[in-house]
Design an enzyme around this catalytic site. Sequence first.
Site, PDB file in Angstrom:
ATOM      1  N   GLU A   1     -10.766   6.492   3.992  1.00 42.05           N
ATOM      2  CA  GLU A   1      -9.777   5.904   4.906  1.00 42.05           C
ATOM      3  C   GLU A   1      -9.947   6.418   6.337  1.00 42.05           C
ATOM      4  OE1 GLU A   1      -5.885   5.153   3.242  1.00 42.05           O
ATOM      5  OE2 GLU A   1      -6.555   5.774   1.269  1.00 42.05           O
TER       6      GLU A   1
ATOM      7  N   ASP B   1       0.861  -1.165   0.000  1.00 44.16           N
ATOM      8  CA  ASP B   1       0.000   0.000   0.000  1.00 44.16           C
ATOM      9  C   ASP B   1       0.917   1.241   0.000  1.00 44.16           C
ATOM     10  OD1 ASP B   1      -2.148   1.738   0.179  1.00 44.16           O
ATOM     11  OD2 ASP B   1      -3.277   0.427   1.508  1.00 44.16           O
TER      12      ASP B   1
HETATM   13  C1  BGC Z   1      -5.139   2.914   0.224  1.00 46.95           C
HETATM   14  C2  BGC Z   1      -5.297   1.894  -0.873  1.00 46.95           C
HETATM   15  C3  BGC Z   1      -5.101   2.537  -2.216  1.00 46.95           C
HETATM   16  C4  BGC Z   1      -3.776   3.260  -2.259  1.00 46.95           C
HETATM   17  C5  BGC Z   1      -3.503   3.963  -3.562  1.00 46.95           C
HETATM   18  C6  BGC Z   1      -3.888   3.726   0.066  1.00 46.95           C
HETATM   19  O1  BGC Z   1      -3.837   4.768   0.995  1.00 46.95           O
HETATM   20  O2  BGC Z   1      -5.134   2.257   1.472  1.00 46.95           O
HETATM   21  O3  BGC Z   1      -6.563   1.274  -0.795  1.00 46.95           O
HETATM   22  O4  BGC Z   1      -5.182   1.574  -3.226  1.00 46.95           O
HETATM   23  O5  BGC Z   1      -3.742   4.221  -1.227  1.00 46.95           O
HETATM   24  O6  BGC Z   1      -4.269   5.090  -3.710  1.00 46.95           O
HETATM   25  C1  BGC Z   2      -3.448   9.788  -1.990  1.00 43.75           C
HETATM   26  C2  BGC Z   2      -4.190   8.506  -1.886  1.00 43.75           C
HETATM   27  C3  BGC Z   2      -3.590   7.695  -0.811  1.00 43.75           C
HETATM   28  C4  BGC Z   2      -3.467   8.486   0.480  1.00 43.75           C
HETATM   29  C5  BGC Z   2      -2.758   7.671   1.528  1.00 43.75           C
HETATM   30  C6  BGC Z   2      -3.396  10.478  -0.649  1.00 43.75           C
HETATM   31  O1  BGC Z   2      -2.648  11.646  -0.734  1.00 43.75           O
HETATM   32  O2  BGC Z   2      -4.071  10.603  -2.925  1.00 43.75           O
HETATM   33  O3  BGC Z   2      -4.137   7.776  -3.072  1.00 43.75           O
HETATM   34  O4  BGC Z   2      -4.410   6.595  -0.623  1.00 43.75           O
HETATM   35  O5  BGC Z   2      -2.794   9.672   0.289  1.00 43.75           O
HETATM   36  O6  BGC Z   2      -2.622   8.354   2.736  1.00 43.75           O
END
Ligand code: BGC
Ligand code: BGC
Length: 586
Positions: A465, A273
């Site tokens: 998230e 991730d």
């Molecule tokens: C998320 C994932 C996602 C990745 C890319 C992460 O923060 O937990 O689900 O695929 O970012 O955006």
């Molecule tokens: C990104 C996401 C990612 C996230 C993780 C964001 O800045 O755009 O894709 O999942 O950070 O913390």
Amino acid sequence: MLFAGGCAAARDGGNERRIEGLVASMTLEQKIGQMTMAEIGHITPQQAAAFHVGAVLNGGGGRPYGRDDATLADWQRLAGEFDAATRAAGVPLLWGTDAVHGHNNVRGATLFPHNIGLGATRDPALVRAIGLATARALRASGLAWTFAPTLAVARNLRWGRTYESYSEDPRLVALLGAAQVRGLQDGGALATAKHFIGDGATEGGVDQGDVRLGEADLLATHGAGHRAALRAGVPAVMASFNSWRGRKLHGHGHLLGTVLKRRLRFEGLVVTDWDGIGQVPGCTATRCAAALNAGIDMVMLSERWQGFIEDTLDLVRRGEVPEARVDDAVRRILRVKLRAGLLDRPLARPDDPALADRALARRAVRESLVLLKNERGLLPLARGTRVLVVGKGADSVALQAGGWSLSWQGGQHANADFAPAETVLQGIRAALGAAKVAFSETGEGVDAADFDAVIAVIGERPYAEGKGDIPPGATLRHADRHPEDLAVLQRVAGQGRPVVTVFLSGRPLEVNELLALSDAFVAAWLPGSEGGGVADMLFRRADGRMAHRFRGRLPFAWPRSADAADYASRRAQPLYRFGHGLAGGR
Ligand code: BGC
Ligand code: BGC
């Protein structure tokens, strides 16, 4: 394309020989480049070629050339540039994206209901069709890889990612997760099973938290979706941010190596991730022998991809990561590229390239709505009804779409940015005729008594998230987090006119007061871009017959009290049990 064990024919001898030949011909720098995934805002096609980078991604809300208004042509162009440059240098790269409810970072793409709504449909054929439509949209933009489906079995409603989970029931997650993988593959796209393993099982529902279950329970319940995805041939698995009994999954050799790769015989690639290796104790965001040795094949980096390449070269030269482990990772990455046909030719655009499938999404919305309460058979309403529409969710695509919708957190874009799309209010106007519909967001300055019925569209504001976590001190009482919704219902209720509440949310919440003020109550989840699908369910046909019966059934038990967030307490004393859902009509 089969990447899981159990399928004897999965390994094709000719392919494997070709992969061996390629690996043998590559320098260590080239191999480590293949293991690197960089964010498109921080790498050019020329750099990707020079460093033999294996993959790129666009993070949530990331678009080509840093342009918020990037067009489909911009996506195609940048994808073509990455492909041409890296192909000329030897191995074409893969571009991964979070197409988690349709191709949701691309303007003009249809946004399907988030997974929780699909869980309510219990319809694998529908989910497969959505996977196919998503694949078509991905390939229309020049991409082929999505970080979906999420196979979390969410067990605590406090978790901000509950809406990415089809259900609290592992069987339903397995059924629909496999259908999504198959649909994506039918359309020539690559799916990712995420997040392995236990993302929905953390203590207190804390995002990226710790799971304390025993191994048998962890694998049986939270591995169900992953096993089904593997059987369906999923080529990639994303490691989860969470820990199991205090140890981060990203460095967990037993779960990634022994369980996933050996016991489940997974032959595809394991990707981290977002900067996930940096969370392993003793590691930094660019340097992590523990993760690589545990079985990570590809490393997702927000910015410092060059640092990762340098640090990993150093780790291999010092013997902290065996070159054989690097070779295994590269073999897996090349296997995915080869079986996808990518090594032989650039991605072909599909015969029917299309970003939108609005009719399919609208049907999905219809199937996903769960009718929780319907006093005196109020719903569906008659066609001729004069309605007052209220609530902050009535005229907002952003609210009905939730997180992962043009931006990571969602909620930032105007209705026009989602075009073509329809708000619930627009859908109601289309159904009844604009003359029969009045709208007041707050319900102030209007008299409900002037209408036949009130429709209130209220709910959670978008989040993604951990930002959507409801922390331990806070309650699940919706009115605590969104007092404006209780206020609007109090303004319109008790005026002698029936009130229909359409509740937009990423999860069940404690809504007892809202229910008491409503004659009918519909859990609409996060339906996406097609608000017309909500309107379809609210009204009868012109001849008075029912147009559609409500078919949605709760994918999670609905809490009776403001602290019943976890599975056990909700199931023991639900307000509405798992599977509840009225049909509508009398
Ligand atoms: C998320 C994932 C996602 C990745 C890319 C992460 O923060 O937990 O689900 O695929 O970012 O955006
Ligand atoms: C990104 C996401 C990612 C996230 C993780 C964001 O800045 O755009 O894709 O999942 O950070 O913390």
